[in-house]
Design a protein around this motif. Structure first.
Motif, PDB file in Angstrom:
ATOM      1  N   ILE A   1       0.845  -1.200   0.000  1.00 54.59           N
ATOM      2  CA  ILE A   1       0.000   0.000   0.000  1.00 54.59           C
ATOM      3  C   ILE A   1       0.874   1.241   0.000  1.00 54.59           C
ATOM      4  N   LYS A   2       1.904   1.182   0.853  1.00 51.81           N
ATOM      5  CA  LYS A   2       2.779   2.366   0.931  1.00 51.81           C
ATOM      6  C   LYS A   2       3.472   2.608  -0.404  1.00 51.81           C
ATOM      7  N   LYS A   3       3.882   1.472  -1.027  1.00 45.82           N
ATOM      8  CA  LYS A   3       4.589   1.640  -2.306  1.00 45.82           C
ATOM      9  C   LYS A   3       3.672   2.253  -3.350  1.00 45.82           C
ATOM     10  N   VAL A   4       2.435   1.758  -3.400  1.00 49.24           N
ATOM     11  CA  VAL A   4       1.501   2.292  -4.390  1.00 49.24           C
ATOM     12  C   VAL A   4       1.241   3.758  -4.130  1.00 49.24           C
ATOM     13  N   ALA A   5       1.105   4.112  -2.818  1.00 51.45           N
ATOM     14  CA  ALA A   5       0.794   5.504  -2.491  1.00 51.45           C
ATOM     15  C   ALA A   5       1.918   6.438  -2.913  1.00 51.45           C
ATOM     16  N   CYS A   6       3.142   5.926  -2.978  1.00 54.13           N
ATOM     17  CA  CYS A   6       4.244   6.792  -3.363  1.00 54.13           C
ATOM     18  C   CYS A   6       4.534   6.729  -4.850  1.00 54.13           C
ATOM     19  N   SER A   7       3.709   5.991  -5.592  1.00 53.90           N
ATOM     20  CA  SER A   7       3.997   5.853  -7.023  1.00 53.90           C
ATOM     21  C   SER A   7       3.682   7.150  -7.757  1.00 53.90           C
ATOM     22  N   SER A   8       4.181   7.241  -8.966  1.00 53.84           N
ATOM     23  CA  SER A   8       4.049   8.505  -9.692  1.00 53.84           C
ATOM     24  C   SER A   8       2.607   8.772 -10.091  1.00 53.84           C
ATOM     25  N   THR A   9       1.823   7.708 -10.337  1.00 53.89           N
ATOM     26  CA  THR A   9       0.433   7.934 -10.730  1.00 53.89           C
ATOM     27  C   THR A   9      -0.319   8.682  -9.648  1.00 53.89           C
ATOM     28  N   VAL A  10      -0.103   8.271  -8.394  1.00 50.62           N
ATOM     29  CA  VAL A  10      -0.809   8.945  -7.309  1.00 50.62           C
ATOM     30  C   VAL A  10      -0.284  10.369  -7.149  1.00 50.62           C
ATOM     31  N   SER A  11       1.000  10.555  -7.409  1.00 44.42           N
ATOM     32  CA  SER A  11       1.573  11.888  -7.207  1.00 44.42           C
ATOM     33  C   SER A  11       1.082  12.887  -8.234  1.00 44.42           C
ATOM     34  N   ASN A  12       0.402  12.410  -9.273  1.00 47.88           N
ATOM     35  CA  ASN A  12      -0.118  13.354 -10.251  1.00 47.88           C
ATOM     36  C   ASN A  12      -1.498  13.859  -9.887  1.00 47.88           C
ATOM     37  N   LEU A  13      -2.059  13.307  -8.794  1.00 50.01           N
ATOM     38  CA  LEU A  13      -3.423  13.722  -8.438  1.00 50.01           C
ATOM     39  C   LEU A  13      -3.392  15.022  -7.657  1.00 50.01           C
ATOM     40  N   ASP A  14      -4.574  15.404  -7.157  1.00 49.34           N
ATOM     41  CA  ASP A  14      -4.675  16.625  -6.366  1.00 49.34           C
ATOM     42  C   ASP A  14      -3.864  16.532  -5.087  1.00 49.34           C
ATOM     43  N   HIS A  15      -3.468  17.706  -4.619  1.00 49.08           N
ATOM     44  CA  HIS A  15      -2.642  17.762  -3.421  1.00 49.08           C
ATOM     45  C   HIS A  15      -3.294  17.106  -2.217  1.00 49.08           C
ATOM     46  N   ALA A  16      -4.592  17.443  -2.066  1.00 50.64           N
ATOM     47  CA  ALA A  16      -5.304  16.885  -0.909  1.00 50.64           C
ATOM     48  C   ALA A  16      -5.336  15.357  -0.981  1.00 50.64           C
ATOM     49  N   ILE A  17      -5.531  14.849  -2.199  1.00 52.04           N
ATOM     50  CA  ILE A  17      -5.605  13.393  -2.355  1.00 52.04           C
ATOM     51  C   ILE A  17      -4.261  12.746  -2.059  1.00 52.04           C
ATOM     52  N   ILE A  18      -3.195  13.427  -2.489  1.00 52.69           N
ATOM     53  CA  ILE A  18      -1.867  12.858  -2.240  1.00 52.69           C
ATOM     54  C   ILE A  18      -1.654  12.729  -0.739  1.00 52.69           C
ATOM     55  N   LYS A  19      -2.083  13.774  -0.004  1.00 53.77           N
ATOM     56  CA  LYS A  19      -1.910  13.699   1.439  1.00 53.77           C
ATOM     57  C   LYS A  19      -2.672  12.517   2.007  1.00 53.77           C
ATOM     58  N   LEU A  20      -3.897  12.330   1.518  1.00 55.99           N
ATOM     59  CA  LEU A  20      -4.682  11.195   2.003  1.00 55.99           C
ATOM     60  C   LEU A  20      -4.000   9.882   1.670  1.00 55.99           C
ATOM     61  N   ALA A  21      -3.508   9.813   0.449  1.00 54.37           N
ATOM     62  CA  ALA A  21      -2.922   8.543   0.009  1.00 54.37           C
ATOM     63  C   ALA A  21      -1.695   8.202   0.840  1.00 54.37           C
ATOM     64  N   ARG A  22      -0.896   9.237   1.159  1.00 55.49           N
ATOM     65  CA  ARG A  22       0.301   8.938   1.947  1.00 55.49           C
ATOM     66  C   ARG A  22      -0.088   8.427   3.320  1.00 55.49           C
ATOM     67  N   LYS A  23      -1.241   8.949   3.824  1.00 55.92           N
ATOM     68  CA  LYS A  23      -1.625   8.507   5.160  1.00 55.92           C
ATOM     69  C   LYS A  23      -2.357   7.183   5.136  1.00 55.92           C
TER      70      LYS A  23
ATOM     71  N   PRO B   1      -2.376   3.707   4.778  1.00 59.65           N
ATOM     72  CA  PRO B   1      -2.418   2.501   5.611  1.00 59.65           C
ATOM     73  C   PRO B   1      -2.553   2.834   7.092  1.00 59.65           C
ATOM     74  N   THR B   2      -1.918   3.911   7.541  1.00 59.64           N
ATOM     75  CA  THR B   2      -1.990   4.195   8.960  1.00 59.64           C
ATOM     76  C   THR B   2      -3.393   4.575   9.359  1.00 59.64           C
ATOM     77  N   GLY B   3      -4.172   5.147   8.433  1.00 58.21           N
ATOM     78  CA  GLY B   3      -5.536   5.522   8.783  1.00 58.21           C
ATOM     79  C   GLY B   3      -6.449   4.313   8.853  1.00 58.21           C
ATOM     80  N   ASP B   4      -5.889   3.145   8.525  1.00 58.44           N
ATOM     81  CA  ASP B   4      -6.822   2.050   8.281  1.00 58.44           C
ATOM     82  C   ASP B   4      -6.319   0.704   8.739  1.00 58.44           C
ATOM     83  N   VAL B   5      -5.397   0.695   9.662  1.00 57.45           N
ATOM     84  CA  VAL B   5      -4.750  -0.586   9.995  1.00 57.45           C
ATOM     85  C   VAL B   5      -5.750  -1.587  10.524  1.00 57.45           C
TER      86      VAL B   5
END
Lengths: 291, 262
Positions: free
Chosen positions: A246-268, A270-274
């Motif tokens: 999950i962490k790897k996917v969240a740091c992938s370039s596809t996610v980094s092209n999305l909105d800023h707010a979404i990127i923040k959510l994506a980085r968080k 797995p921890t938001g959902d353990v």
């Protein structure tokens, strides 16, 4: 003409009042005086008086059947109200301006006015802001200019995210997807769907996320895109409870092209959902357990 | 005609008319009484014709005729091989006027004959070799050697120091390459995203440009109209008659004023 704005104001007021000697109000003269008075007030930083002057000027323009000028005055009045932080007036003025713009048949400035209002109210009154954003989007959609609506949808969704109403945010992303579909903007569409899925996942709603993913997979454009692959990787990682993935996917370039707010959510993510992840693992055990 | 052509033609003509060359025949027939020499000479000619035919076969394109010629060559070879023993017997016989060395030489010649007969290519040259392919490889291919000599014990498959170093280096280089490729792929992703966003933005602006275009067109035509009307008005104002009348009247008024104030 006297240079004192106050005098101009009183003169203009007199012009518009119907008395025995005056049978019809002289709106043209009055409007001119009001505009000049407003300028004078602005120059002397008397914003409250300037705002009032602009309101009256706008009304004068309405009486003269020029909604465009009236709308412009309203907008300036609203900007001054914003400076003075009189929030309900801001909303009212911008709404009136937008209505006048619609009257003059110009949808883009109308929605722009509502957008400005929403942006002004984002911090202070988010619900009102959301309402304004929605109305702005509707105006544009009615006019057929969906592409301009993208930014508004995105801003609205980010307000929802700030309010932690994830389902609504995801709905807005899906609406963005629909608008993008109408304009064949496949990249924006796929990004919107991926953002919706991430928002659902952040909101601890794996089932909704999967449903959303299944729905979106019906769409060809999404199916062929990078975002689709990223989404499927994310969901399989979730189903397997693989936090590293999950962490790897969240740091992938596809996610980094999305909105800023979404990127923040994506980085968080797995921890938001353990806990949900562990619940999944628990479910597997129960299925295997036949006793 | 080139020199080479001339030479070949002369050669073939000479060969054709060799039988009329008395001197040569006499030379060839020096050994006329010698049965061995005669037979040996016949052998030689037959071997030569067979070799020529074999050469023709290699140049032959038609499979059927090639096969037929190969068969003929094989028949000739078989016949020659049958007659080799006869030649051997003749070789050992003593002939007057022959030295011992020549006798020994004749023996050697006869012994070499079977090999020469076998060497004539007849299309089945690979046959005997193929059957011996199942024999241990060292037998048929002497130039390929196996160092192991059949010892396949534990040590044999152990990595040598060089090979493990090589493997390590290979792994490291592979990792570096992967890292490089990852960076490139990230850069390309960013580029792709930017490019598609630019694409959408441009698509968004196309209708706006169209609107601007039409609005500006309208504005230009309005302006042109206004200009023309203005021109007309100014022309009217400037029409010389009115102007002159104005000037004259002005002068009269000034004159009257001057007169009054004088």
């Amino acid at each position: 003409m006297s240079s004192d704005p106050e005098k101009m104001m009183s003169k203009a007021d007199k012009m518009t009042k119907l008395t025995l000697t005056r049978w019809s109000a002289d709106w043209r003269g009055a409007t001119e005086l009001y505009e000049q008075a407003a300028n004078g007030f602005r120059a002397s930083n008397k914003y409250e008086r300037a705002k009032v002057a602009l309101e009256k000027a706008s009304q004068g323009q309405v009486m003269q059947s020029s909604p465009w000028d009236a709308a412009k005055h309203m907008e300036s009045a609203a900007a001054l109200a914003q400076k003075l932080s009189i929030w309900n007036e801001v909303a009212d003025f911008y709404r009136k301006a937008s209505e006048l713009y619609v009257e003059s048949g110009r949808a883009q400035p109308a929605s722009d006015a509502l957008g400005k209002a929403a942006r002004a109210l984002e911090e202070v009154k988010p619900e009102d802001a959301i309402q304004l954003y929605t109305d702005a989007c509707e105006i544009l959609e009615e006019d057929g200019r969906d592409q301009m609506a993208f930014d508004l949808y995105r801003a609205c969704a980010s307000v929802y995210i700030k309010l932690e109403k994830f389902a609504d945010a995801a709905t807005f992303f899906l609406r963005l997807g629909v608008a993008a579909d109408k304009c064949d903007a496949t990249n924006s569409q796929c990004k919107a769907y991926l953002s919706a899925i991430i928002v659902y996942l952040y909101g601890h709603d794996l089932k909704q996320a999967e449903k959303c993913y299944n729905d979106c997979s019906q769409i060809d454009a999404f199916l062929k895109s990078d975002q689709n692959r990223t989404a499927s990787r994310l969901l399989t990682a979730y189903n397997e409870g693989d936090i590293e993935e999950i962490k790897k996917v969240a740091c992938s370039s596809t996610v980094s092209n999305l909105d800023h707010a979404i990127i923040k959510l994506a980085r968080k993510l797995p921890t938001g959902d353990v806990t949900a992840v562990q619940m999944n693992a628990g479910d597997d055990l129960d299925e295997d357990d036949l006793t | 005609m080139t020199v080479i052509d001339i030479l070949t033609r002369v050669d073939s003509i000479c060969k054709k008319y060799d039988k009329y060359d008395v001197d040569k025949q006499r030379e060839a027939n020096v050994s006329g009484d010698d049965a061995f020499a005669r037979l040996y000479g016949a052998f030689e000619t037959q071997i030569e014709t067979a070799l020529e035919k074999a050469e023709l076969v290699t140049k032959e394109k038609n499979r059927a005729s090639a096969v037929a010629m190969n068969a003929e060559i094989r028949r000739t070879k078989a016949r020659l091989s049958e007659e080799v023993p006869k030649l051997q017997r003749l070789a050992v016989k003593r002939v007057k006027g022959l030295t011992t060395e020549e006798l020994a030489a004749r023996n050697d010649l006869v012994l070499a004959l079977p090999a020469r007969i076998e060497a004539i290519p007849d299309g089945t040259a690979g046959g005997p070799k193929a059957t011996s392919a199942w024999a241990p490889s060292t037998a048929s291919r002497p130039d390929i050697k196996f160092d192991s000599d059949g010892r396949f014990d534990d040590d044999y498959f152990q990595e040598s120091h060089e090979s493990s170093q090589f493997r390590q280096e290979y792994e490291m280089r592979k990792i570096k390459q992967e890292q490089g490729l990852d960076m490139i792929s990230e850069g390309l992703d960013a580029l792709k995203n930017m490019a598609s966003d630019m694409n959408e933005e441009l698509d968004r602006q196309v209708p706006l440009m169209d609107e601007i275009d039409s609005k500006v067109d309208r504005a230009t035509s309005d302006l042109k109209n206004t200009n023309v009307r203005l021109k007309d008005t100014v022309n009217q104002l400037r029409s010389s008659r009115n102007f002159c009348i104005d000037i004259v009247l002005l002068c009269i008024v000034l004159g009257i004023a001057a007169y009054l104030y004088k």
